[in-house]
Design an enzyme around this catalytic site. Sequence first.
Site, short mmCIF file in Angstrom:
data_model
loop_
_atom_site.label_atom_id
_atom_site.label_comp_id
_atom_site.label_asym_id
_atom_site.label_seq_id
_atom_site.Cartn_x
_atom_site.Cartn_y
_atom_site.Cartn_z
CB SER A 299 4.24 7.84 1.77
OG SER A 299 3.68 6.68 1.20
NE ARG B 86 -14.85 -6.80 1.88
CZ ARG B 86 -14.78 -7.54 0.76
NH1 ARG B 86 -13.61 -7.79 0.21
NH2 ARG B 86 -15.88 -8.03 0.21
NE ARG C 186 -3.28 9.86 -0.35
CZ ARG C 186 -2.43 8.97 0.13
NH1 ARG C 186 -2.74 8.28 1.21
NH2 ARG C 186 -1.25 8.78 -0.44
CB VAL C 187 -2.42 11.49 6.76
CG1 VAL C 187 -2.85 12.86 7.23
CG2 VAL C 187 -3.27 10.42 7.44
N GLY D 95 -3.64 5.09 4.05
CA GLY D 95 -3.90 3.90 3.26
C GLY D 95 -3.83 2.63 4.09
CB SER E 173 8.16 7.93 1.66
OG SER E 173 7.52 7.54 0.46
CG ASP E 174 9.60 6.96 -2.91
OD1 ASP E 174 9.52 6.97 -4.14
OD2 ASP E 174 8.61 6.81 -2.16
CD GLU F 9 -3.97 5.95 -2.05
OE1 GLU F 9 -3.69 4.77 -2.28
OE2 GLU F 9 -3.10 6.82 -1.78
NE ARG G 293 9.64 4.79 3.63
CZ ARG G 293 9.16 4.35 2.48
NH1 ARG G 293 7.90 4.02 2.37
NH2 ARG G 293 9.93 4.25 1.41
NE ARG H 28 2.48 4.28 8.51
CZ ARG H 28 3.64 4.61 9.00
NH1 ARG H 28 3.75 5.04 10.24
NH2 ARG H 28 4.74 4.51 8.27
#
Length: 238
Positions: free
Chosen positions: A90, A43, A87-88, A20, A203-204, A181, A217, A24
Amino acid sequence: MSIHIGAEPGQIAPYVLMPGDPLRAKWIAENFLEDAKQYTDVRNMLGFTGTYKGMEISAQGSGMGLPSFSIYCTELLKDYDVQSVIRVGSAGAMHEHVKIRDVVLAQGACTDSNLNQLRFEGIDFAPIADFELLQAAYGVGQDRGTSMHVGNIFSSDSFYNDRSELVSRTSEYGVLAVEMEAAALYTLAAKYARKGLAIVTVSDHLITGEETSAQERQESFGDMVEMALETIVAVHGV
């Protein structure tokens, strides 16, 4: 050349990792791809192409949420003939047996987004992963000793959701984690007859309240990226 990516033909590889965060994508390029070159900064949604074990692979930021992801993924598949997207990112765990730093391979993706309701005029389309990518990723994870889970996830339209009962209700039906996503990826991959898979790191935790540190993370994200790259090699490598 597409509107939002703006890369020239041939600058984007047939296989793409999509985090995202555009930074990254830059981090993936700098740490995992050889001879990586930036092909877009439109952008500030950065994209790079390099090589991994001799294969051309790109890393492209998607932004947050299904609408933003859909813009970039559509252009990758339609305008640049990308064949596989992983897609990679969290996710928040929704089951006690799913632990912090675990990896979830999303076999399917529930969603509360209206995107598919509008597209299918009331039919409940079930967005699912490409089986070949899923099977390969599971094998890679087993070889690496990764603590992972395979199952359904929830692609939410809202990061700050006022309907907390949806967490308990969907988890009762076996949904493992929430992100924003994967349902768009699986729907678009189906539309264009391409391969899509979401690999997410926890991550949580929505039940225990646990969270990973920034350092944790970064480390767990790196493991996930290597897993995704090895999956591409396993499926598309010579």
